[in-house]
Write a protein that holds these residues in place. Structure first.
Motif, PDB file in Angstrom:
ATOM      1  N   ALA A  70       1.649  10.690 -28.512  1.00 25.75           N
ATOM      2  CA  ALA A  70       1.966   9.683 -29.533  1.00 25.75           C
ATOM      3  C   ALA A  70       1.033   8.487 -29.419  1.00 25.75           C
ATOM      4  O   ALA A  70       0.534   7.967 -30.428  1.00 25.75           O
ATOM      5  CB  ALA A  70       3.423   9.239 -29.395  1.00 25.75           C
ATOM      6  N   VAL A  71       0.774   8.037 -28.186  1.00 26.94           N
ATOM      7  CA  VAL A  71      -0.139   6.914 -27.982  1.00 26.94           C
ATOM      8  C   VAL A  71      -1.535   7.283 -28.474  1.00 26.94           C
ATOM      9  O   VAL A  71      -2.189   6.511 -29.180  1.00 26.94           O
ATOM     10  CB  VAL A  71      -0.179   6.514 -26.493  1.00 26.94           C
ATOM     11  N   ARG A  72      -1.990   8.464 -28.107  1.00 26.79           N
ATOM     12  CA  ARG A  72      -3.334   8.906 -28.480  1.00 26.79           C
ATOM     13  C   ARG A  72      -3.486   9.030 -29.993  1.00 26.79           C
ATOM     14  O   ARG A  72      -4.546   8.715 -30.550  1.00 26.79           O
ATOM     15  CB  ARG A  72      -3.625  10.244 -27.797  1.00 26.79           C
ATOM     16  N   LEU A  73      -2.426   9.473 -30.675  1.00 26.14           N
ATOM     17  CA  LEU A  73      -2.474   9.661 -32.128  1.00 26.14           C
ATOM     18  C   LEU A  73      -2.147   8.384 -32.900  1.00 26.14           C
ATOM     19  O   LEU A  73      -2.303   8.345 -34.121  1.00 26.14           O
ATOM     20  CB  LEU A  73      -1.501  10.764 -32.545  1.00 26.14           C
ATOM     21  N   GLY A  74      -1.657   7.349 -32.196  1.00 32.52           N
ATOM     22  CA  GLY A  74      -1.297   6.111 -32.877  1.00 32.52           C
ATOM     23  C   GLY A  74      -0.018   6.209 -33.680  1.00 32.52           C
ATOM     24  O   GLY A  74       0.101   5.622 -34.755  1.00 32.52           O
ATOM     25  N   ILE A  75       0.973   6.953 -33.146  1.00 34.41           N
ATOM     26  CA  ILE A  75       2.245   7.181 -33.851  1.00 34.41           C
ATOM     27  C   ILE A  75       3.387   6.581 -33.034  1.00 34.41           C
ATOM     28  O   ILE A  75       3.463   6.809 -31.818  1.00 34.41           O
ATOM     29  CB  ILE A  75       2.487   8.691 -34.056  1.00 34.41           C
ATOM     30  N   PRO A  76       4.301   5.834 -33.645  1.00 35.27           N
ATOM     31  CA  PRO A  76       5.467   5.329 -32.913  1.00 35.27           C
ATOM     32  C   PRO A  76       6.312   6.479 -32.365  1.00 35.27           C
ATOM     33  O   PRO A  76       6.425   7.539 -32.986  1.00 35.27           O
ATOM     34  CB  PRO A  76       6.248   4.543 -33.971  1.00 35.27           C
ATOM     35  N   LEU A  77       6.898   6.254 -31.192  1.00 32.12           N
ATOM     36  CA  LEU A  77       7.741   7.248 -30.541  1.00 32.12           C
ATOM     37  C   LEU A  77       9.144   6.691 -30.358  1.00 32.12           C
ATOM     38  O   LEU A  77       9.319   5.587 -29.837  1.00 32.12           O
ATOM     39  CB  LEU A  77       7.164   7.618 -29.173  1.00 32.12           C
ATOM     40  N   LEU A  78      10.131   7.463 -30.758  1.00 33.71           N
ATOM     41  CA  LEU A  78      11.535   7.127 -30.526  1.00 33.71           C
ATOM     42  C   LEU A  78      12.083   8.133 -29.526  1.00 33.71           C
ATOM     43  O   LEU A  78      12.093   9.337 -29.784  1.00 33.71           O
ATOM     44  CB  LEU A  78      12.309   7.183 -31.840  1.00 33.71           C
ATOM     45  N   SER A  79      12.490   7.653 -28.368  1.00 32.48           N
ATOM     46  CA  SER A  79      12.971   8.525 -27.299  1.00 32.48           C
ATOM     47  C   SER A  79      14.473   8.342 -27.126  1.00 32.48           C
ATOM     48  O   SER A  79      14.967   7.212 -27.088  1.00 32.48           O
ATOM     49  CB  SER A  79      12.242   8.194 -25.989  1.00 32.48           C
ATOM     50  N   ALA A  80      15.197   9.456 -27.012  1.00 32.28           N
ATOM     51  CA  ALA A  80      16.650   9.403 -26.828  1.00 32.28           C
ATOM     52  C   ALA A  80      17.059  10.419 -25.770  1.00 32.28           C
ATOM     53  O   ALA A  80      16.532  11.526 -25.716  1.00 32.28           O
ATOM     54  CB  ALA A  80      17.369   9.688 -28.141  1.00 32.28           C
ATOM     55  N   ALA A  81      18.000  10.023 -24.918  1.00 38.84           N
ATOM     56  CA  ALA A  81      18.455  10.904 -23.849  1.00 38.84           C
ATOM     57  C   ALA A  81      19.917  10.612 -23.542  1.00 38.84           C
ATOM     58  O   ALA A  81      20.409   9.502 -23.773  1.00 38.84           O
ATOM     59  CB  ALA A  81      17.602  10.703 -22.595  1.00 38.84           C
TER      60      ALA A  81
END
Length: 248
Positions: free
Chosen positions: A139-150
């Protein structure tokens, strides 16, 4: 939007924070959901119902009987079938205005870039650090926001990361080089409350919708923690790690 879409999304459109413009943003959005398990079972219906234009569902697992306690997308007579395929059919039946892309394989370092490129948001609901870090670094490399849930036992966490933005943390800033040891406790050993997983998944879907629509304040850089036993939410602000090997 068609008349049918206007009727379908009427309860959104009358919201001051969403309106017609916000619903159009949802319609134009491309979201990748990595993992169609417990988190995904809550996220996928919520995003499809909200009118997200394209949902990519990435999961190579099949349904197991023990999944049904916390993964209401699936039924007893679907044990052994592919989760992503079933989830894709569910989306098609729920909302024909959503373009669903089904990817029935596990995401890894070799295919992550190809699978995730071209999306506006990535939502990670996987259950191990190795996969989460692959998704985050991509996501960082592609420039896309990441939403993480656990979620595990009675505890849940949701975080929105914009690690591609200077000074903002990524998921790796939060967990470092975390890994899953061979003897680490698993969900099967520790247990997890089914309703807790659904709560966390729905919360993640809410954060995703806010991010796409542009509702302020931006949730990026914050970690939302839920204690299901105490019925309490608390929020932590996460700093960026200047030495992070992904975004530093």
């Amino acid at each position: 939007m068609t008349d049918e879409e206007l009727d379908r999304y009427a309860r959104h459109i009358v919201l001051r924070q969403v309106g017609g413009a916000g619903q159009q943003r949802l319609k134009a959005a491309r979201i990748a959901v990595v993992g169609a398990g417990g988190i995904g079972s809550a996220v996928i219906p919520a995003l499809a119902g909200a009118g997200v234009g394209r949902l990519t569902i990435v999961d190579g697992d099949t349904v197991e009987l023990s999944n049904l306690q916390r993964q209401p997308l699936y039924r007893s007579d679907q044990v052994g079938e592919g989760k992503s395929v079933i989830a894709g059919k569910f989306v098609n039946a729920l909302n024909p205005f959503v373009d669903v892309v089904v990817i029935s394989c596990r995401i890894d370092a070799d295919n992550a870039t190809e699978l995730l490129a071209g999306h506006d948001l990535i939502l990670d609901g996987t259950d191990n650090f190795a996969t989460r870090l692959i998704v985050s670094d991509t996501a960082v490399r592609l420039g896309i926001p990441l939403l993480s849930a656990a979620a595990a036992q009675f505890q849940g966490q949701v975080g929105l990361f914009r690690g591609h933005v200077a000074g903002a943390p990524c998921y790796r800033c939060f967990v470092g080089d975390a890994f899953d040891a061979d003897d680490c406790d698993t969900c099967a050993e520790q247990g997890v409350l089914g309703a807790l997983v659904g709560t966390v998944g729905q919360y993640a879907a809410l954060v995703a919708i806010r991010a796409i629509v542009g509702i302020e304040p931006d949730a990026a850089g914050k970690l939302f923690l839920f204690d299901g036993a105490a019925l309490e939410w608390r929020t932590m602000r996460l700093p960026a790690d200047p030495e992070c090997k992904a975004c530093g």
